[in-house]
Design a protein around this motif. Sequence first.
Motif, mmCIF file in Angstrom:
data_model
loop_
_atom_site.group_PDB
_atom_site.id
_atom_site.type_symbol
_atom_site.label_atom_id
_atom_site.label_comp_id
_atom_site.label_asym_id
_atom_site.label_seq_id
_atom_site.Cartn_x
_atom_site.Cartn_y
_atom_site.Cartn_z
ATOM 1 N N ASN A 298 0.851 -1.192 0.000
ATOM 2 C CA ASN A 298 0.000 0.000 0.000
ATOM 3 C C ASN A 298 0.887 1.244 0.000
ATOM 4 O OD1 ASN A 298 -1.571 2.257 1.023
ATOM 5 N ND2 ASN A 298 -3.157 0.766 1.524
ATOM 6 N N PRO A 299 0.917 2.009 -1.099
ATOM 7 C CA PRO A 299 1.825 3.156 -1.192
ATOM 8 C C PRO A 299 1.524 4.271 -0.199
ATOM 9 C CG PRO A 299 0.271 3.177 -3.022
ATOM 10 C CD PRO A 299 0.116 1.857 -2.333
ATOM 11 N N PRO B 284 14.508 2.489 1.728
ATOM 12 C CA PRO B 284 14.564 1.854 0.403
ATOM 13 C C PRO B 284 13.459 0.818 0.171
ATOM 14 C CG PRO B 284 16.776 2.058 1.308
ATOM 15 C CD PRO B 284 15.819 2.410 2.424
ATOM 16 N N SER B 285 13.173 0.014 1.186
ATOM 17 C CA SER B 285 12.134 -1.009 1.026
ATOM 18 C C SER B 285 10.748 -0.379 0.907
ATOM 19 C CB SER B 285 12.156 -1.981 2.213
ATOM 20 O OG SER B 285 13.359 -2.715 2.228
ATOM 21 N N LEU B 286 10.502 0.649 1.701
ATOM 22 C CA LEU B 286 9.213 1.342 1.637
ATOM 23 C C LEU B 286 9.075 2.091 0.317
ATOM 24 C CD1 LEU B 286 9.268 2.577 5.327
ATOM 25 C CD2 LEU B 286 7.600 0.959 4.374
ATOM 26 N N GLN B 287 10.166 2.655 -0.152
ATOM 27 C CA GLN B 287 10.128 3.331 -1.455
ATOM 28 C C GLN B 287 9.817 2.332 -2.568
ATOM 29 O OE1 GLN B 287 13.068 6.344 -2.471
ATOM 30 N NE2 GLN B 287 13.359 5.425 -4.470
ATOM 31 N N VAL C 55 7.146 2.727 -5.591
ATOM 32 C CA VAL C 55 7.533 2.630 -7.002
ATOM 33 C C VAL C 55 6.753 1.523 -7.703
ATOM 34 C CG1 VAL C 55 9.418 2.009 -8.561
ATOM 35 C CG2 VAL C 55 9.831 3.611 -6.682
ATOM 36 N N LYS C 56 6.643 0.380 -7.050
ATOM 37 C CA LYS C 56 5.931 -0.763 -7.627
ATOM 38 C C LYS C 56 4.458 -0.451 -7.872
ATOM 39 C CE LYS C 56 4.882 -5.650 -6.749
ATOM 40 N NZ LYS C 56 5.027 -6.780 -5.783
ATOM 41 N N ALA D 38 10.312 6.475 -12.041
ATOM 42 C CA ALA D 38 9.027 5.788 -11.839
ATOM 43 C C ALA D 38 7.873 6.691 -12.236
ATOM 44 C CB ALA D 38 8.888 5.359 -10.379
ATOM 45 N N LEU D 39 7.997 7.975 -11.921
ATOM 46 C CA LEU D 39 6.955 8.931 -12.285
ATOM 47 C C LEU D 39 6.817 9.040 -13.795
ATOM 48 C CD1 LEU D 39 4.936 11.169 -11.544
ATOM 49 C CD2 LEU D 39 6.864 12.772 -11.505
#
Length: 214
Positions: free
Chosen positions: A51-52, A68-71, A75-76, A101-102
């Motif tokens: 969930n972003p 990094p993991s939360l980012q 991104v995903k 990613a954007l």
Amino acid sequence: MKPSITDYYWQDEQAYGSLDYDDQPGRACFYALETKTARYSMQSVVLGSNNPKWATFFAAMIPDADIPSLQAVVVKSGDSKWIVRFAHYISTSNKTSLRKALIKTKSASGAVQWLKHIDPSAANALKTIIIKSGKPSDLLELARHITAPKVIKQVEDLLVKGKAIRECRIFAQTISGANKKRLEKLILGSGNLKEIKALAKSKASIAAALSVLF
């Protein structure tokens, strides 16, 4: 400096939407924030949810969060809104990765928000997305952050073609390299009295504007 809890709970409702603490990642964030215990376990819940929104919240609010993991969750997701907000709120985020990613999302609104709030120098990288959207306000924002004469002319041509009178007036008054005579002629011939009056506030255009008004 990370936003305060007050910023997130109350002042940033518009940006974050309704923070529903009834869902599992929401409860995990709330528990980690309030109890300051079991943060690793709670982070695992958030990461597992993909969930972003909650990944961004956890990254911003919980000390020693795995950025990094939360980012990677954000991104995903491919959600331009949260990609931009993660970059905005998380100072240690990887802006280059988020910008790439954007671009993949092809979101013009996201690209404009990036230019306004994160990195104005990214205009060249984001120009194609914004130009393809053709939205007058987005085109004007692009013009504010880019200097290439070719792109400035391309934006102006699109505004003229779309007869975006308000944006043409602002473009003429604020953008270096604008063809002011061309834009003023369009505005004065539009019959849009509101924009003609606004144009009259510019000393260089006042005589022409007054001739139309009176």
